[in-house]
Design a protein around this motif. Structure first.
Motif, short mmCIF file in Angstrom:
data_model
loop_
_atom_site.label_atom_id
_atom_site.label_comp_id
_atom_site.label_asym_id
_atom_site.label_seq_id
_atom_site.Cartn_x
_atom_site.Cartn_y
_atom_site.Cartn_z
N TYR A 158 -6.83 -0.31 -41.00
CA TYR A 158 -7.96 -1.21 -41.24
C TYR A 158 -9.05 -0.84 -40.25
CZ TYR A 158 -10.93 -5.28 -41.37
OH TYR A 158 -12.03 -6.09 -41.47
N PHE A 159 -10.30 -0.81 -40.69
CA PHE A 159 -11.37 -0.38 -39.79
C PHE A 159 -12.59 -1.28 -39.86
CE2 PHE A 159 -12.74 1.39 -43.80
CZ PHE A 159 -14.12 1.39 -43.74
N ALA A 160 -13.38 -1.18 -38.83
CA ALA A 160 -14.72 -1.76 -38.78
C ALA A 160 -15.64 -0.63 -38.34
CB ALA A 160 -14.78 -2.92 -37.79
N HIS A 161 -16.92 -0.77 -38.63
CA HIS A 161 -17.84 0.30 -38.27
C HIS A 161 -19.14 -0.26 -37.72
CE1 HIS A 161 -20.23 -0.26 -42.01
NE2 HIS A 161 -19.06 -0.68 -42.46
N VAL A 200 -17.65 -5.68 -32.81
CA VAL A 200 -17.79 -5.01 -34.10
C VAL A 200 -16.54 -5.23 -34.94
CG1 VAL A 200 -17.97 -2.74 -35.23
CG2 VAL A 200 -19.39 -3.25 -33.21
N PHE A 201 -15.38 -5.01 -34.36
CA PHE A 201 -14.12 -5.14 -35.09
C PHE A 201 -13.88 -6.58 -35.55
CE2 PHE A 201 -9.51 -5.41 -35.56
CZ PHE A 201 -9.27 -4.31 -36.37
N SER A 202 -14.12 -7.53 -34.67
CA SER A 202 -13.86 -8.94 -34.99
C SER A 202 -14.78 -9.46 -36.09
CB SER A 202 -14.00 -9.80 -33.74
OG SER A 202 -12.95 -9.53 -32.85
N ARG A 203 -16.05 -9.08 -36.07
CA ARG A 203 -16.97 -9.55 -37.11
C ARG A 203 -16.49 -9.13 -38.49
NH1 ARG A 203 -21.90 -6.99 -36.18
NH2 ARG A 203 -21.31 -6.26 -34.13
N ARG A 204 -16.05 -7.90 -38.63
CA ARG A 204 -15.57 -7.44 -39.94
C ARG A 204 -14.22 -8.08 -40.27
NH1 ARG A 204 -14.24 -2.03 -43.08
NH2 ARG A 204 -15.64 -2.39 -44.83
N SER A 205 -13.37 -8.20 -39.27
CA SER A 205 -12.07 -8.82 -39.47
C SER A 205 -12.22 -10.24 -40.02
CB SER A 205 -11.29 -8.83 -38.15
OG SER A 205 -10.12 -9.58 -38.24
N VAL A 206 -13.09 -11.00 -39.42
CA VAL A 206 -13.31 -12.40 -39.85
C VAL A 206 -13.87 -12.43 -41.27
CG1 VAL A 206 -14.70 -14.47 -39.40
CG2 VAL A 206 -13.48 -13.33 -37.52
N ARG A 207 -14.80 -11.54 -41.60
CA ARG A 207 -15.35 -11.48 -42.96
C ARG A 207 -14.28 -11.20 -44.00
NH1 ARG A 207 -19.45 -8.09 -41.01
NH2 ARG A 207 -18.67 -6.38 -42.29
#
Length: 152
Positions: A34-37, A100-107
């Motif tokens: 799983y990734f965020a960018h 960065v990672f947390s914002r995408r994770s929460v979404r």
């Protein structure tokens, strides 16, 4: 839609990237993560430092990354391909990467990650890869014809 728009859409729409690593002897390994960018050059994920891909990054930071939708019909797929350099993130850079990672994770229904989640005895670490280029398949009838994409 131009190639850059296609590549951005693919990265935005997908939750996992395939991370290709190799050990010090060159033996390959790939792992979906799983990734965020941040933009389209900087990619973050959380993994155990004991995972084979993490151990490989520790000795050979050059990686390959692909992002694609595996659910599309045969012959219609498109992916984004990248060469990158990866590292375990530590020190003052952890806060930005976790943001960065947390914002995408929460979404995506996940949670906020903290420095405690990726440090100390937690068993997990934050990783980052910086891509030095992107390409996609050209849909021109030629087999495996990749074209560079500028995402800046």
């Amino acid at each position: 839609m131009n190639a850059g728009e296609i590549a951005r859409r693919i990265v935005e729409a997908n939750l996992y990237m395939v991370l290709a690593t190799a050990d010090e002897g060159g033996r390959p390994w790939s792992s979906p993560v799983y990734f965020a960018h941040a933009g389209y050059r900087e990619f973050f994920w959380v993994s155990s430092p004991d995972a084979l891909h993490s151990r490989n990054i520790a000795v050979r930071p050059e990686v390959g990354i692909s992002v694609f939708d595996s659910s599309v019909a045969i012959g219609t797929g498109q992916g984004v391909y990248m060469a990158a350099v990866a590292e375990c993130v530590d020190g003052p850079h952890v806060a930005r990467g976790l943001d960065v990672f947390s914002r995408r994770s929460v979404r995506h229904g996940g949670r906020v990650w903290t420095a405690e989640d990726v440090g100390g005895d937690s068993g997990m670490r934050l990783y980052r890869a910086v891509a030095d280029g992107h390409s996609i398949l050209a849909k021109d009838g030629q087999p495996d014809h990749r074209v560079p994409v500028d995402l800046d």
